[in-house]
Design a protein around this motif. Sequence first.
Motif, PDB file in Angstrom:
ATOM      1  N   GLY A 414       0.258  -5.999  -5.857  1.00 18.76           N
ATOM      2  CA  GLY A 414       1.323  -5.958  -6.838  1.00 18.76           C
ATOM      3  C   GLY A 414       1.335  -6.695  -7.943  1.00 18.76           C
ATOM      4  N   GLY A 415      -0.198  -7.092  -8.108  1.00 19.65           N
ATOM      5  CA  GLY A 415      -0.616  -7.947  -9.655  1.00 19.65           C
ATOM      6  C   GLY A 415      -0.970  -7.055 -10.565  1.00 19.65           C
ATOM      7  N   PRO A 416      -1.763  -7.979 -11.447  1.00 18.80           N
ATOM      8  CA  PRO A 416      -2.411  -6.995 -12.606  1.00 18.80           C
ATOM      9  C   PRO A 416      -3.443  -6.216 -12.382  1.00 18.80           C
ATOM     10  CG  PRO A 416      -2.762  -9.457 -12.857  1.00 18.80           C
ATOM     11  CD  PRO A 416      -1.812  -9.225 -11.682  1.00 18.80           C
ATOM     12  N   ASP A 417      -4.148  -6.463 -11.561  1.00 18.13           N
ATOM     13  CA  ASP A 417      -5.412  -5.845 -11.094  1.00 18.13           C
ATOM     14  C   ASP A 417      -5.508  -5.162  -9.646  1.00 18.13           C
ATOM     15  OD1 ASP A 417      -7.919  -4.776 -11.405  1.00 18.13           O
ATOM     16  OD2 ASP A 417      -8.942  -6.431 -11.005  1.00 18.13           O
ATOM     17  N   PRO A 418      -4.589  -4.285  -9.415  1.00 14.32           N
ATOM     18  CA  PRO A 418      -4.623  -3.817  -7.855  1.00 14.32           C
ATOM     19  C   PRO A 418      -5.755  -2.949  -7.348  1.00 14.32           C
ATOM     20  CG  PRO A 418      -3.100  -2.465  -9.341  1.00 14.32           C
ATOM     21  CD  PRO A 418      -3.408  -3.733 -10.233  1.00 14.32           C
ATOM     22  N   ARG A 419      -6.562  -2.397  -8.634  1.00 14.62           N
ATOM     23  CA  ARG A 419      -7.611  -1.515  -8.180  1.00 14.62           C
ATOM     24  C   ARG A 419      -8.776  -2.567  -7.632  1.00 14.62           C
ATOM     25  NH1 ARG A 419      -8.490   1.773 -13.437  1.00 14.62           N
ATOM     26  NH2 ARG A 419      -8.187  -0.229 -14.496  1.00 14.62           N
ATOM     27  N   SER A 420      -8.809  -3.792  -7.793  1.00 16.63           N
ATOM     28  CA  SER A 420      -9.852  -4.797  -7.329  1.00 16.63           C
ATOM     29  C   SER A 420      -9.716  -4.728  -5.909  1.00 16.63           C
ATOM     30  CB  SER A 420      -9.923  -6.056  -7.895  1.00 16.63           C
ATOM     31  OG  SER A 420      -8.583  -6.769  -7.585  1.00 16.63           O
ATOM     32  N   VAL A 421      -8.537  -4.580  -5.035  1.00 13.45           N
ATOM     33  CA  VAL A 421      -8.647  -4.880  -3.635  1.00 13.45           C
ATOM     34  C   VAL A 421      -9.416  -3.750  -2.922  1.00 13.45           C
ATOM     35  CG1 VAL A 421      -6.969  -4.921  -1.704  1.00 13.45           C
ATOM     36  CG2 VAL A 421      -6.207  -6.118  -4.013  1.00 13.45           C
ATOM     37  N   PRO A 422      -9.028  -2.659  -3.154  1.00 14.72           N
ATOM     38  CA  PRO A 422      -9.702  -1.458  -2.270  1.00 14.72           C
ATOM     39  C   PRO A 422     -11.396  -1.709  -2.473  1.00 14.72           C
ATOM     40  CG  PRO A 422      -8.370  -0.543  -3.912  1.00 14.72           C
ATOM     41  CD  PRO A 422      -7.998  -1.622  -3.801  1.00 14.72           C
ATOM     42  N   ALA A 423     -11.687  -1.791  -3.779  1.00 14.91           N
ATOM     43  CA  ALA A 423     -13.163  -1.986  -4.110  1.00 14.91           C
ATOM     44  C   ALA A 423     -13.661  -3.006  -3.212  1.00 14.91           C
ATOM     45  CB  ALA A 423     -13.301  -2.099  -5.364  1.00 14.91           C
ATOM     46  N   ARG A 424     -13.163  -4.267  -3.190  1.00 15.18           N
ATOM     47  CA  ARG A 424     -13.530  -5.405  -2.369  1.00 15.18           C
ATOM     48  C   ARG A 424     -13.597  -5.256  -1.017  1.00 15.18           C
ATOM     49  NH1 ARG A 424     -10.262  -8.837  -4.106  1.00 15.18           N
ATOM     50  NH2 ARG A 424      -8.850  -9.006  -2.281  1.00 15.18           N
ATOM     51  N   LEU A 425     -12.584  -4.532  -0.224  1.00 19.56           N
ATOM     52  CA  LEU A 425     -12.780  -4.179   1.091  1.00 19.56           C
ATOM     53  C   LEU A 425     -13.637  -3.226   1.242  1.00 19.56           C
ATOM     54  CD1 LEU A 425     -11.322  -4.436   3.925  1.00 19.56           C
ATOM     55  CD2 LEU A 425      -9.877  -2.586   3.290  1.00 19.56           C
ATOM     56  N   PHE A 426     -13.945  -2.187   0.563  1.00 20.84           N
ATOM     57  CA  PHE A 426     -15.060  -1.381   0.742  1.00 20.84           C
ATOM     58  C   PHE A 426     -16.297  -1.920   0.587  1.00 20.84           C
ATOM     59  CE2 PHE A 426     -17.642   2.356  -0.360  1.00 20.84           C
ATOM     60  CZ  PHE A 426     -17.436   3.368   0.615  1.00 20.84           C
ATOM     61  N   ARG A 427     -16.476  -2.780  -0.195  1.00 17.41           N
ATOM     62  CA  ARG A 427     -17.776  -3.662  -0.256  1.00 17.41           C
ATOM     63  C   ARG A 427     -17.905  -4.430   0.956  1.00 17.41           C
ATOM     64  NH1 ARG A 427     -16.360  -4.546  -5.528  1.00 17.41           N
ATOM     65  NH2 ARG A 427     -15.946  -6.642  -4.881  1.00 17.41           N
ATOM     66  N   GLU A 428     -17.021  -5.169   1.776  1.00 21.51           N
ATOM     67  CA  GLU A 428     -17.163  -5.821   2.733  1.00 21.51           C
ATOM     68  C   GLU A 428     -17.319  -5.118   4.016  1.00 21.51           C
ATOM     69  OE1 GLU A 428     -13.572  -8.127   3.124  1.00 21.51           O
ATOM     70  OE2 GLU A 428     -13.658  -9.330   1.258  1.00 21.51           O
ATOM     71  N   VAL A 429     -16.781  -3.961   3.936  1.00 23.40           N
ATOM     72  CA  VAL A 429     -16.981  -3.040   5.183  1.00 23.40           C
ATOM     73  C   VAL A 429     -18.330  -2.305   5.180  1.00 23.40           C
ATOM     74  CG1 VAL A 429     -16.228  -0.738   6.163  1.00 23.40           C
ATOM     75  CG2 VAL A 429     -14.310  -2.266   5.517  1.00 23.40           C
ATOM     76  N   THR A 430     -18.888  -1.928   4.054  1.00 18.26           N
ATOM     77  CA  THR A 430     -20.154  -1.332   3.922  1.00 18.26           C
ATOM     78  C   THR A 430     -21.376  -2.246   3.605  1.00 18.26           C
ATOM     79  OG1 THR A 430     -19.669  -0.583   1.491  1.00 18.26           O
ATOM     80  CG2 THR A 430     -19.128   0.922   3.354  1.00 18.26           C
ATOM     81  N   GLU A 431     -21.197  -3.494   3.818  1.00 18.74           N
ATOM     82  CA  GLU A 431     -22.452  -4.478   3.430  1.00 18.74           C
ATOM     83  C   GLU A 431     -23.347  -4.201   4.133  1.00 18.74           C
ATOM     84  OE1 GLU A 431     -20.970  -8.125   6.228  1.00 18.74           O
ATOM     85  OE2 GLU A 431     -20.915  -8.413   3.928  1.00 18.74           O
TER      86      GLU A 431
END
Length: 431
Positions: A414-431
């Motif tokens: 709900g903040g100013p940069d919502p697109r950073s959330v899925p990108a961060r989770l995807f990185r954590e999952v595929t590390e």
Amino acid sequence: MGSDAPPALELTEYATRVFDGIRLTEPDRRLLADGSLDARLRLRELRGDRLEVTAAQYVGTVRLEAAEIRVVPKYLGGDLDVLRMVDHAWGGVRELLPTAQGLAGGRPSLRDLVCLMAVEHGERLLRHGVRRDYVPVEDDLRVVRGRLLPVRQLLVHHGRPDLLACRFEEHEADVLDNRICAEALAVAARTARDGGVRARARRAAGPFARHAPTPLGDVRAALASVTYHRHNEHYRPAHLWAGLLLTGGGPEGLFAPGPLTSRAFLIDMNRLFEAFVTRLLEDGARGSGLRAEGQSSRSGVLFDERAGKSYGTVRPDVLVSGVRSGRPYRLPVDVKYKLYGEKKLSPEDLYQASLYAHALGRRADGGPPDCVLVHPGRAGSGGHRVAVRTLEGTVTGRVRAVPLDLRAVLAELGGPDPRSVPARLFREVTE
């Protein structure tokens, strides 16, 4: 809510509470007699006018004559967070979501919040003009319009040239898209407990009833038959909230049609969390060179060697696949609505994840395959890494647990940069 309203009983999902001074009425007992609610919310009358309530993973409300039972989420801040999860998981318009400030005058139930969303989207459609389409009509006219129906003319109007059986197309608003909205607004206008929501629903329900007077009929069949295209794509979020309201808490409905459908509104948090995480991973995969596919069935993994055919399907919640460093890469992801940051992974979940890793996983570096298990939890909590080894100690696969802090994630979305959330989770999952 008036003084004659039944008391509100509140508990968290997965909890059991005993409430004093509550006696079910005979209509309540008859309503609950078929047991259709038991898997979601179990009620047991105790001696001395006490009621034991045991909740499962469903959140929402059940309205009885004796009491209104509210099940609130365990891992979230409240019903507004459930609304935000629904909106992100199944698609909606974030700008129309209510805020805590906007609801400062009271605390509507989850069902009333969904009523509010149906009203918000209905009002928006009315402001922009409801959709019209060409609808086939058969009527008896004085002059030919469209084409003549010779069989009907012969059977019904034989020898009467003054009446002509015709089939033609009428451009009107009484179409399925509007009937779904009209039905949801009518239900909200009758059943919302919050006075402000009910008043707004009545104001929107009137115009929609005039636009689409034909009864909707079977709700589930109607929702399943909608096909979206460029002319009605803007109706999709309105249908989402209408469908939740009309089917008792799920896009596919929690109950068969019956008396409990109008009394029980319960959202399956297991299913919602899975849809929410799937959407985040699909969004996070964009631009990575990989793809995330939800509920991807694989029929060749389990094989009946005697019969020479597939023994069954294997279907991870999400399968990430593509090419990494020039080599094929696959990572199965299992989504569990369990607080694994505070306890060990269950054997059942470990066995399932291990099967996914061995059958579907493939690392680009040629190492033992992984399966990732995503669960609710505070950032930095949990993070279990369990290796699957042979008796000789050789690692043949791994299960990694990745916690997802739902409150923090929803705040960021709900903040100013919502697109950073899925990108961060995807990185954590595929590390």
